[in-house]
Write a protein that holds these residues in place. Structure first.
Motif, PDB file in Angstrom:
ATOM      1  N   SER A 153      54.609   8.039  45.665  1.00 34.53           N
ATOM      2  CA  SER A 153      53.774   6.815  45.753  1.00 34.53           C
ATOM      3  C   SER A 153      52.615   7.037  44.956  1.00 34.53           C
ATOM      4  CB  SER A 153      53.294   6.887  47.538  1.00 34.53           C
ATOM      5  OG  SER A 153      52.356   7.922  47.617  1.00 34.53           O
ATOM      6  N   ILE A 154      52.047   5.918  45.051  1.00 32.53           N
ATOM      7  CA  ILE A 154      50.939   5.585  44.211  1.00 32.53           C
ATOM      8  C   ILE A 154      49.555   4.981  45.065  1.00 32.53           C
ATOM      9  CG2 ILE A 154      49.928   4.017  41.958  1.00 32.53           C
ATOM     10  CD1 ILE A 154      52.659   4.102  41.179  1.00 32.53           C
ATOM     11  N   ASP A 155      48.438   5.379  44.607  1.00 34.61           N
ATOM     12  CA  ASP A 155      47.320   4.840  45.274  1.00 34.61           C
ATOM     13  C   ASP A 155      46.214   4.355  43.988  1.00 34.61           C
ATOM     14  OD1 ASP A 155      47.807   4.998  47.689  1.00 34.61           O
ATOM     15  OD2 ASP A 155      46.731   7.015  48.013  1.00 34.61           O
ATOM     16  N   LEU A 156      45.746   3.252  44.130  1.00 40.12           N
ATOM     17  CA  LEU A 156      44.740   2.808  43.192  1.00 40.12           C
ATOM     18  C   LEU A 156      43.311   2.606  43.765  1.00 40.12           C
ATOM     19  CD1 LEU A 156      47.272   1.590  41.782  1.00 40.12           C
ATOM     20  CD2 LEU A 156      46.150  -0.466  41.440  1.00 40.12           C
ATOM     21  N   VAL A 157      42.468   3.568  43.369  1.00 37.77           N
ATOM     22  CA  VAL A 157      40.944   3.809  43.908  1.00 37.77           C
ATOM     23  C   VAL A 157      40.053   3.630  42.680  1.00 37.77           C
ATOM     24  CG1 VAL A 157      41.856   5.241  45.606  1.00 37.77           C
ATOM     25  CG2 VAL A 157      41.257   6.206  43.455  1.00 37.77           C
ATOM     26  N   PRO A 158      38.848   3.235  42.979  1.00 32.19           N
ATOM     27  CA  PRO A 158      37.938   3.265  41.934  1.00 32.19           C
ATOM     28  C   PRO A 158      37.604   4.352  41.043  1.00 32.19           C
ATOM     29  CG  PRO A 158      36.816   2.382  43.821  1.00 32.19           C
ATOM     30  CD  PRO A 158      38.240   3.173  44.337  1.00 32.19           C
ATOM     31  N   GLY A 159      37.687   4.280  39.618  1.00 31.05           N
ATOM     32  CA  GLY A 159      37.658   5.491  38.766  1.00 31.05           C
ATOM     33  C   GLY A 159      36.032   6.159  38.785  1.00 31.05           C
ATOM     34  N   ARG A 160      36.017   7.396  38.488  1.00 35.49           N
ATOM     35  CA  ARG A 160      34.748   7.875  38.275  1.00 35.49           C
ATOM     36  C   ARG A 160      33.745   7.058  37.612  1.00 35.49           C
ATOM     37  NH1 ARG A 160      36.666  13.642  35.935  1.00 35.49           N
ATOM     38  NH2 ARG A 160      37.803  12.012  34.653  1.00 35.49           N
ATOM     39  N   GLY A 161      34.067   6.356  36.608  1.00 40.67           N
ATOM     40  CA  GLY A 161      33.100   5.646  35.718  1.00 40.67           C
ATOM     41  C   GLY A 161      32.545   4.189  36.618  1.00 40.67           C
ATOM     42  N   VAL A 162      33.113   3.894  37.860  1.00 41.63           N
ATOM     43  CA  VAL A 162      32.677   2.728  38.341  1.00 41.63           C
ATOM     44  C   VAL A 162      31.230   2.944  38.821  1.00 41.63           C
ATOM     45  CG1 VAL A 162      32.871   1.250  40.412  1.00 41.63           C
ATOM     46  CG2 VAL A 162      35.069   1.877  38.891  1.00 41.63           C
ATOM     47  N   ALA A 163      30.574   3.964  39.465  1.00 41.05           N
ATOM     48  CA  ALA A 163      29.487   4.240  39.882  1.00 41.05           C
ATOM     49  C   ALA A 163      28.468   4.170  38.928  1.00 41.05           C
ATOM     50  CB  ALA A 163      29.467   5.554  40.599  1.00 41.05           C
TER      51      ALA A 163
END
Length: 295
Positions: free
Chosen positions: A219-229
Motif C-alpha cells: 500500500s501507499i500513503d501520501l502525506v506532507p513532506g518534511r519541507g512543507v512546514a
C-alpha cells in the motif's frame, strides 16, 4: 524491515504546459492580461486610470492576511493561502542593473546605460525563486533601493515562469515568509485552483495505479513532506509555506527484500511516476519513506 528514507527529490527539468507557454507568448502583446485590446483606449478624462493600482495604499490584501492568520493558527491550510492570492495584488522588486559603462573624466568609470531588472533568488536546493511582497514596507525593508511594481499575484507567477523560477517567495525577511512551490506557481499563472499534492486524490490514484506492477508494494500513503512546514521569525513552526520537499510517499512493503531489492524497487517506482504527466505537473519534490506492511 527497518524504516529507510531517501533524501529530498528535486524533480527533473519539465517542459511548460502549452497553456502556460501560450500565456507567456501573449504577454506584452496587443491586449492586456484580461484579454482587452489596448487599441482605442484613452487616458484622458477625470475617471481615466493609468493602471489598476492608482489608489493603492501599499498594505497587504485582507484575504491574504486572513489566510495566513488561519494557517498559523492551525485552522487554515496552504491551499487557502494560495487561493487568497488569486485576486491579490503583490509588489515585485525591480532594481537598476548596469547595462553599459563608459570611461569618464580622469579615467574613472561612469554609468552610460542602466536597465531595470527583476530580482531572483537561489533557493537552498539550487532552484531559482522570485521574491514578491504583500506590502511596500516589507519590500523596502528587504531592499531599500528596489522599486516596487504592483501586479496581481497571477501576473507575478507568470513572470516567475518566464524567468525560469520554480518558487514564488512571499515577503522574504519578514515575520513570516510563505513559499508558493512550482505546482502552485503554475496554477496561479493559469488562474486555476490548486490542491497540494499530499491532498490530491486524483494524483494518489495515479500513483497507486503505477505501483500496481510492483508486487512487493502492499500500500501507499501520501502525506506532507518534511519541507512543507515553515518557521516564523519568532521560532514558531507553521504547517505550510515551506519550500519542500513537498510530498512524502510512504511505501508499505512486504518482508524479504534485501537492500539491493529495495533500491531497485524505489528506483523503478520513481521512474514510473516521473513518466506520468499528472505527477509531473502536480508534484514539486518528493521523499520516500519505507515501512513494513502489517500482516
Amino acid at each position: 524491515m527497518a524504516s529507510n528514507e531517501t533524501g529530498p527529490g528535486v524533480p527533473q527539468q519539465r517542459h511548460l504546459p502549452g497553456h502556460i507557454a501560450a500565456a507567456l507568448a501573449g504577454a506584452g502583446g496587443v491586449a492586456d492580461s484580461a484579454g482587452q485590446p489596448w487599441a482605442g483606449r484613452s487616458l484622458a478624462g477625470e475617471h481615466a486610470k493609468i493602471h489598476n493600482f492608482e489608489d493603492d495604499d501599499g498594505t497587504a490584501s485582507g484575504a491574504y492576511l486572513a489566510a495566513i492568520a488561519a494557517l498559523r493558527e492551525g485552522t487554515g491550510d496552504e491551499a487557502g493561502v494560495v487561493a487568497s492570492l488569486a485576486s491579490a495584488r503583490v509588489f515585485i522588486p525591480i532594481v537598476a542593473q548596469l547595462a553599459e559603462d563608459a570611461e569618464g573624466a580622469l579615467g574613472l568609470s561612469s554609468d552610460k546605460q542602466a536597465d531595470m531588472a527583476l530580482v531572483t533568488l537561489k533557493a537552498a536546493d539550487g532552484r531559482t525563486a522570485m521574491p514578491a511582497f504583500t506590502t511596500t514596507a516589507a519590500l523596502a525593508a528587504w531592499h531599500p533601493d528596489a522599486r516596487p511594481v504592483a501586479v496581481y499575484a497571477a501576473r507575478a507567477a507568470l513572470s516567475a515562469v518566464a524567468e525560469g523560477a520554480e518558487l514564488l517567495v512571499l515577503d522574504p525577511g519578514s515575520e513570516f515568509t510563505f513559499v508558493v512551490r512550482r505546482p502552485g506557481v503554475w496554477a496561479l499563472a493559469q488562474q486555476y485552483g490548486w490542491v497540494p499534492s499530499y491532498e490530491d486524490g486524483e494524483l494518489a490514484e495515479e500513483m497507486v495505479r503505477a505501483a500496481a506492477g510492483f508486487p512487493a508494494v502492499r500500500s501507499i500513503d501520501l502525506v506532507p513532506g518534511r519541507g512543507v512546514a515553515a518557521r516564523a521569525a519568532d521560532g514558531t513552526v507553521v504547517a505550510g509555506g515551506g519550500p519542500g520537499p513537498e510530498l512524502q510517499v510512504v511505501l508499505y512493503l512486504e518482508d524479504g527484500l534485501d537492500a539491493a531489492g529495495v533500491q531497485e524497487l524505489v528506483a523503478g517506482l520513481q521512474a514510473q511516476w516521473s513518466r506520468n504527466v499528472l505527477f509531473g505537473e502536480r508534484v514539486d519534490s518528493i521523499e520516500v519513506k519505507l515501512r513494513r506492511a502489517d500482516r
